[in-house]
Scaffold this motif. Structure first.
Motif, short mmCIF file in Angstrom:
data_model
loop_
_atom_site.label_atom_id
_atom_site.label_comp_id
_atom_site.label_asym_id
_atom_site.label_seq_id
_atom_site.Cartn_x
_atom_site.Cartn_y
_atom_site.Cartn_z
N SER A 57 32.55 10.67 -2.20
CA SER A 57 32.14 9.83 -1.06
C SER A 57 30.63 9.70 -0.98
O SER A 57 30.10 8.65 -0.62
CB SER A 57 32.69 10.38 0.25
OG SER A 57 34.10 10.28 0.26
N SER A 58 29.92 10.76 -1.37
CA SER A 58 28.45 10.70 -1.35
C SER A 58 27.93 9.75 -2.42
O SER A 58 26.88 9.15 -2.27
CB SER A 58 27.84 12.09 -1.53
OG SER A 58 27.90 12.53 -2.88
N ILE A 60 29.46 7.01 -3.34
CA ILE A 60 29.77 5.66 -2.88
C ILE A 60 28.84 5.27 -1.74
O ILE A 60 28.38 4.15 -1.64
CB ILE A 60 31.24 5.55 -2.44
CG1 ILE A 60 32.13 5.79 -3.65
CG2 ILE A 60 31.53 4.20 -1.80
CD1 ILE A 60 33.57 6.08 -3.30
N GLY A 61 28.56 6.22 -0.87
CA GLY A 61 27.69 5.96 0.26
C GLY A 61 26.28 5.62 -0.18
O GLY A 61 25.92 5.72 -1.36
N THR A 62 25.47 5.23 0.79
CA THR A 62 24.12 4.79 0.47
C THR A 62 23.10 5.93 0.50
O THR A 62 21.94 5.72 0.17
CB THR A 62 23.68 3.68 1.44
OG1 THR A 62 23.82 4.18 2.78
CG2 THR A 62 24.52 2.44 1.26
N ASN A 65 23.24 11.33 -3.63
CA ASN A 65 24.45 11.71 -4.36
C ASN A 65 24.54 13.22 -4.47
O ASN A 65 23.61 13.86 -4.95
CB ASN A 65 24.44 11.12 -5.78
CG ASN A 65 24.52 9.62 -5.79
OD1 ASN A 65 24.99 9.01 -4.85
ND2 ASN A 65 24.07 9.02 -6.88
N ASP A 109 27.76 5.38 -8.12
CA ASP A 109 26.75 4.91 -7.18
C ASP A 109 26.32 3.48 -7.50
O ASP A 109 26.25 2.63 -6.62
CB ASP A 109 25.54 5.86 -7.22
CG ASP A 109 24.47 5.47 -6.22
OD1 ASP A 109 24.75 5.45 -5.02
OD2 ASP A 109 23.34 5.18 -6.67
N THR A 112 28.87 0.75 -6.78
CA THR A 112 29.13 0.53 -5.35
C THR A 112 27.79 0.39 -4.62
O THR A 112 27.46 1.19 -3.74
CB THR A 112 29.94 1.71 -4.76
OG1 THR A 112 29.22 2.94 -5.00
CG2 THR A 112 31.32 1.80 -5.39
N ASN A 114 26.44 -1.34 -2.28
CA ASN A 114 26.34 -1.45 -0.81
C ASN A 114 27.25 -0.45 -0.13
O ASN A 114 27.63 -0.63 1.03
CB ASN A 114 26.67 -2.86 -0.36
CG ASN A 114 25.71 -3.88 -0.94
OD1 ASN A 114 24.50 -3.63 -0.97
ND2 ASN A 114 26.23 -4.99 -1.41
N GLY A 115 27.63 0.60 -0.86
CA GLY A 115 28.52 1.60 -0.29
C GLY A 115 29.96 1.11 -0.19
O GLY A 115 30.74 1.66 0.57
N GLU A 116 30.30 0.09 -0.99
CA GLU A 116 31.65 -0.46 -0.96
C GLU A 116 32.25 -0.45 -2.35
O GLU A 116 31.59 -0.80 -3.33
CB GLU A 116 31.62 -1.90 -0.43
CG GLU A 116 31.15 -2.00 1.00
CD GLU A 116 31.01 -3.44 1.47
OE1 GLU A 116 31.55 -4.35 0.80
OE2 GLU A 116 30.35 -3.64 2.49
#
Length: 148
Positions: A57-58, A60-62, A65, A109, A112, A114-116
């Motif tokens: 999840s880290s 993928i998130g903005t 990492n 990373d 994705t 934009n965190g999507e």
């Protein structure tokens, strides 16, 4: 020497054959992700099922990492799958786990931005690498990255 060869070297892989295995790692990792049931979404689910959901999840998130240990990679993917991927990449299972621990956070990373997660869940090798401006960008993201 390419940046991937430098990474492989820093992980203890000598590359007498000229580093082809390390250059293949990105393609092997992306092929693996794309062949998961559900693509990247399937890989994310696998991480969650094996207790590493916060790590992926880290990626993928903005934000920053989180690192992943090679044995966590083996736990999530399974030793049989790691062995098969290692054979494709031309390295040992331990080397592959170590290299994936370095590559996957950046690969996911960059896939994705934009965190999507991409709607189709598939990674496009040319698209991801093209957005990086070449392989060098894959490892170039750091807290000091000022490209805005």
């Amino acid at each position: 020497m390419s940046l991937l060869d430098s990474l492989a070297s820093s992980l203890g892989k000598s590359s007498p054959e000229g580093g082809g295995g390390s250059s293949n790692l990105i393609a092997v990792a992306m092929e693996f992700i794309n062949n998961q049931p559900g693509g990247l979404s399937g890989l994310i689910q696998r991480f969650h099922e094996h207790g590493a959901g916060d790590i992926i999840s880290s990626w993928i998130g903005t934000g920053e990492n989180k690192p992943i240990a090679p044995d966590t990679i083996t736990n999530v993917l399974g030793s049989e799958q790691v062995g098969a991927l290692a054979q494709k990449a031309g390295v040992s299972g331990d080397q592959l786990s170590g290299m994936l621990a370095a590559v996957l956070p950046n690969l996911v990373d960059r896939a994705t931005p934009n965190g999507e997660v991409p709607a189709e869940g598939k990674l496009d090798l040319t698209g991801v690498l093209g957005s990086l401006g070449g392989l060098g960008g894959l490892f170039g993201k750091s807290e000091g990255d000022k490209n805005t």
